[in-house]
Structures are given as structure tokens and as C-alpha cells.
Design a protein around this motif. Structure first.
Motif, PDB file in Angstrom:
ATOM      1  N   UNK A  71       0.836  -1.198   0.000  1.00 38.71           N
ATOM      2  CA  UNK A  71       0.000   0.000   0.000  1.00 38.71           C
ATOM      3  C   UNK A  71       0.873   1.251   0.000  1.00 38.71           C
ATOM      4  N   UNK A  74       2.790   1.729  -3.301  1.00 38.93           N
ATOM      5  CA  UNK A  74       1.921   2.074  -4.428  1.00 38.93           C
ATOM      6  C   UNK A  74       1.355   3.490  -4.304  1.00 38.93           C
ATOM      7  N   UNK A  75       1.008   3.905  -3.075  1.00 39.18           N
ATOM      8  CA  UNK A  75       0.538   5.282  -2.890  1.00 39.18           C
ATOM      9  C   UNK A  75       1.658   6.254  -3.271  1.00 39.18           C
ATOM     10  N   UNK A  78       1.881   6.484  -6.990  1.00 37.74           N
ATOM     11  CA  UNK A  78       0.836   7.357  -7.539  1.00 37.74           C
ATOM     12  C   UNK A  78       1.219   8.822  -7.351  1.00 37.74           C
ATOM     13  N   UNK A  79       1.706   9.159  -6.148  1.00 36.38           N
ATOM     14  CA  UNK A  79       2.102  10.547  -5.866  1.00 36.38           C
ATOM     15  C   UNK A  79       3.184  11.001  -6.838  1.00 36.38           C
ATOM     16  N   UNK A  95      -0.270   3.181 -10.717  1.00 39.59           N
ATOM     17  CA  UNK A  95      -0.351   2.807  -9.304  1.00 39.59           C
ATOM     18  C   UNK A  95      -1.002   1.450  -9.112  1.00 39.59           C
ATOM     19  N   UNK A  99       0.616  -1.958  -7.560  1.00 43.29           N
ATOM     20  CA  UNK A  99       0.033  -2.645  -6.419  1.00 43.29           C
ATOM     21  C   UNK A  99      -0.247  -4.117  -6.738  1.00 43.29           C
TER      22      UNK A  99
ATOM     23  N   UNK B 161      -5.940  -7.220  -6.073  1.00 42.29           N
ATOM     24  CA  UNK B 161      -5.309  -5.912  -5.946  1.00 42.29           C
ATOM     25  C   UNK B 161      -5.807  -4.879  -6.930  1.00 42.29           C
ATOM     26  N   UNK B 164      -7.277  -1.436  -6.061  1.00 41.78           N
ATOM     27  CA  UNK B 164      -6.432  -0.300  -5.699  1.00 41.78           C
ATOM     28  C   UNK B 164      -6.664   0.891  -6.633  1.00 41.78           C
ATOM     29  N   UNK B 167      -8.319   3.684  -4.796  1.00 42.82           N
ATOM     30  CA  UNK B 167      -7.390   4.390  -3.912  1.00 42.82           C
ATOM     31  C   UNK B 167      -6.526   5.336  -4.729  1.00 42.82           C
ATOM     32  N   UNK B 168      -5.991   4.824  -5.839  1.00 37.35           N
ATOM     33  CA  UNK B 168      -5.113   5.634  -6.684  1.00 37.35           C
ATOM     34  C   UNK B 168      -5.844   6.864  -7.204  1.00 37.35           C
ATOM     35  N   UNK B 171      -6.086   9.399  -4.468  1.00 38.01           N
ATOM     36  CA  UNK B 171      -4.774  10.012  -4.187  1.00 38.01           C
ATOM     37  C   UNK B 171      -4.451  11.081  -5.237  1.00 38.01           C
ATOM     38  N   UNK B 172      -4.725  10.793  -6.520  1.00 43.57           N
ATOM     39  CA  UNK B 172      -4.433  11.813  -7.542  1.00 43.57           C
ATOM     40  C   UNK B 172      -5.301  13.052  -7.327  1.00 43.57           C
ATOM     41  N   UNK B 175      -3.835  15.163  -4.614  1.00 43.59           N
ATOM     42  CA  UNK B 175      -2.692  15.950  -5.112  1.00 43.59           C
ATOM     43  C   UNK B 175      -3.171  17.172  -5.900  1.00 43.59           C
TER      44      UNK B 175
END
Lengths: 108, 232
Positions: A71, A74-75, A78-79, A95, A99, B161, B164, B167-168, B171-172, B175
Motif C-alpha cells: 500500500x 503504491x501510494x 501514484x504521488x 499505481x 500494487x 489488488x 487499488x 485508492x489511486x 490520491x491523484x 494531489x
């Protein structure tokens, strides 16, 4: 009641309550929106996206065998991808690929 | 409704398309594994249209849960949607009848796409854009859940998985919002409160207290900010 009828009733309850929760702010404030609510509307998105990130990662087991490394890595991926290109599709696909690779092969 | 609006909505919806088809398929597979035909998946994805609730719903249906426990479960799992509505009141105000569909389709993913400032070009009409984006996302979800329910477990592919992607996506968006906004307090506050509540209340129960603290905290922050600017 037969089980089909019962299932239909449960679906109606889930749909009805979900709709009610989604409509509620629009019912309550559609005519005249109090200033406090407008203020919340402006700042909430920033807090709620953070909340959603945590919500998605809530199942991460730091004490488990992977220590949450897939996790975290992968985060981070992505960042970095997003800082680099600012292309949402690229960041999401990159990402997710990272993962999947980690949980299936590296830590699998 | 013009071409440009359609194109822009479609482009913006692409990251959700991937995630929804996959997550929808997962839901369809689960539901069909419990012996429900694809009509049930279609019915749920059209009327409920809430990802995590539909996953929970599979167990509720299969286990023959009571009406009361189903209602309570729905309230707990979907309470966060009230927040989404509050932040979209301003933007959806002038949408007329479209507002009600846009409100109905305000899922986590759709919300994450519409809550920021989408800087739409002049040719793109916001109310059509929001309506189309919402509709496209629901179509992906429906296509995914039907595919899962019809194909069932016929397709073998290690998808571990793949969830995810959601989640990704978030997260973007985090940002993007961070870079557009100079005031980082709401983002940081939301992150810290959510993490703290997760640790204190646990994964199944942290959402409601986290939302309450975030709401109250943001209101207090404003009151304090105003008092300071009055005194200073």
C-alpha cells in the motif's frame, strides 16, 4: 413471505435510504442555503478526499506479513507519477499495476 | 448538449471507467455466486448504485437479513453521502431537473470528479457536463455488474489488488486539490482526523465519528478565524 419478496424488500430499503441520504442536503437547503452550509460546501471536499483515501486503505494490516508495504509503495508511486505528469489516467493505471504486481508476485 | 461537453465528460470519466467495470464485475460475480440471476444485479446497480453498499448487500440478501438491520447498515455505510450533497449544493443549484439525477448518482467516485474546480472551457455547459459524467459513470457500473453476473466465474484472471484503482484515483485528486489550493488546513485536518479515528474506532466504525469531528472542526476553524480577523 417468500425469499424473492424478502430480497426485493431489502433492495428497496437499501435504495430508499441511500437516495434519502443523497437527496437530503438538496431537500433541506435548495431554496435558501445558510452561509455556514455554503462554507462547509467549499472546504469539505478537501477534507473528504483525505477521508476517502483513508477509507480505501482502512483494511491495511501494518502488523501483518506485508506490514502495509504494498500500500505504502503504491501510494508513493501514484504521488510521484502524478507530480511528474499530472495525468490522472496514467497515475491510476500505474499505481494499480504497481500494487497488483506487489501483492501477486513480490509479496504473494 | 454539444459534442464538446460530451467529449470532455467522457475524457474525465475514463479513470472511473476502469475502476467501475472491475469493481462492478466483482459485485456481479459475488451476487451470481449466491444464486441470484443477472436481473438482480441489474436491479441493484440501477436503483441502489452505491459500490460498497452493494457488496454488503450481497451478504444481507443471501443471509436473509431483517428489514431493520438492513436499514441500519445502509445508514452506517452511506452516511458519508450527506457530506457530498452539502458540498455540491452550490454547483448543482441551477441544474433544474438534472439536479436530482446528479444528486442520486453522487457516489464516491463521481463526487471525487465533480467536487474540485473542473475549469471547463466556454463551450462546455456545466449542467450538461455534470449530468453526462454522472450518467456515464453509472453506465460503467451497470455494464460491469452485468458482465460479472452473466459471465460469473467463467473468466479466470488473477485480479487480486485491482481494487487499488479507486485508492489511486482518490490520491491523484488529493494531489490536484493540494496544488490548486493555498489553504492546506482542510486537507491536513481531514487526513489527521481520519487516521486518528481509524486507529481509535477501527476500520468498521471510524467513518461516522471522523465525519462528525471534521464537520465540527471546520466550523470551529471558521469561527476562530473570523474572531481573529475582527480583533486584529
Amino acid at each position: 413471505m417468500d425469499s424473492y419478496g424478502h430480497s426485493l424488500m431489502l433492495i428497496a430499503i437499501m435504495a430508499g435510504i441511500t437516495m434519502l441520504l443523497r437527496f437530503l442536503p438538496f431537500f433541506l437547503f435548495s431554496r435558501k442555503t445558510p452561509e455556514l452550509v455554503l462554507y462547509l460546501g467549499r472546504v469539505l471536499p478537501y477534507s473528504v478526499i483525505a477521508l476517502l483515501v483513508v477509507y480505501c486503505l482502512r483494511g491495511t494490516d501494518l502488523a501483518g506479513s506485508t506490514h502495509g508495504l504494498p500500500e505504502m509503495i503504491s501510494v508513493l508511486a501514484v504521488l510521484l507519477l502524478h507530480k511528474w505528469r499530472h495525468n490522472t489516467l496514467l497515475s491510476v493505471l500505474g499505481g494499480t499495476f504497481c500494487y497488483m504486481l506487489l501483492v501477486q508476485s513480490v509479496f504473494g | 448538449m454539444n459534442r464538446e461537453t460530451f467529449k470532455r465528460a467522457f475524457t474525465d470519466s475514463l479513470p472511473v471507467m476502469a475502476g467501475y467495470i472491475v469493481l462492478g464485475t466483482g459485485f456481479g460475480i459475488l451476487l451470481s455466486a449466491k444464486g441470484y440471476s443477472f436481473w438482480w444485479a441489474l436491479l441493484m446497480s440501477v436503483t441502489i448504485y452505491a459500490g460498497s453498499m452493494q457488496y454488503v448487500g450481497v451478504d444481507l440478501l443471501a443471509g436473509g437479513a431483517s428489514a431493520v438491520s438492513t436499514a441500519l447498515m445502509t445508514l452506517a455505510v452511506n452516511a458519508r453521502h450527506v457530506f457530498y450533497g452539502i458540498s455540491m449544493i452550490g454547483k448543482y443549484r441551477d441544474m433544474g431537473w438534472r439536479k436530482w439525477y446528479a444528486a442520486f448518482g453522487l457516489t464516491d467516485e463521481t463526487y471525487s470528479l465533480v467536487c474540485g474546480e473542473p475549469d471547463l472551457p466556454d463551450g462546455v455547459k456545466p449542467s450538461d457536463y455534470y449530468l453526462l459524467l454522472t450518467l456515464m459513470n453509472q453506465c460503467y457500473w451497470i455494464v460491469g455488474s452485468l458482465a460479472g453476473a452473466i459471465l460469473g466465474n467463467a473468466v479466470s484472471f488473477n485480479s487480486a489488488g485491482i481494487d487499488f484503482s479507486m485508492t489511486a484515483l482518490f490520491v491523484t485528486i488529493f494531489v490536484e486539490q493540494w496544488e490548486k489550493n493555498r489553504q492546506h488546513f482542510p486537507a491536513l485536518f481531514g487526513l489527521l482526523v481520519s487516521l486518528a479515528c481509524l486507529v481509535i474506532f477501527g476500520a468498521d466504525r471510524f467513518m461516522v465519528p471522523a465525519m462528525a469531528i471534521i464537520g465540527i472542526g471546520l466550523l470551529l476553524f471558521r469561527t476562530i478565524g473570523r474572531r481573529q480577523s475582527k480583533n486584529g
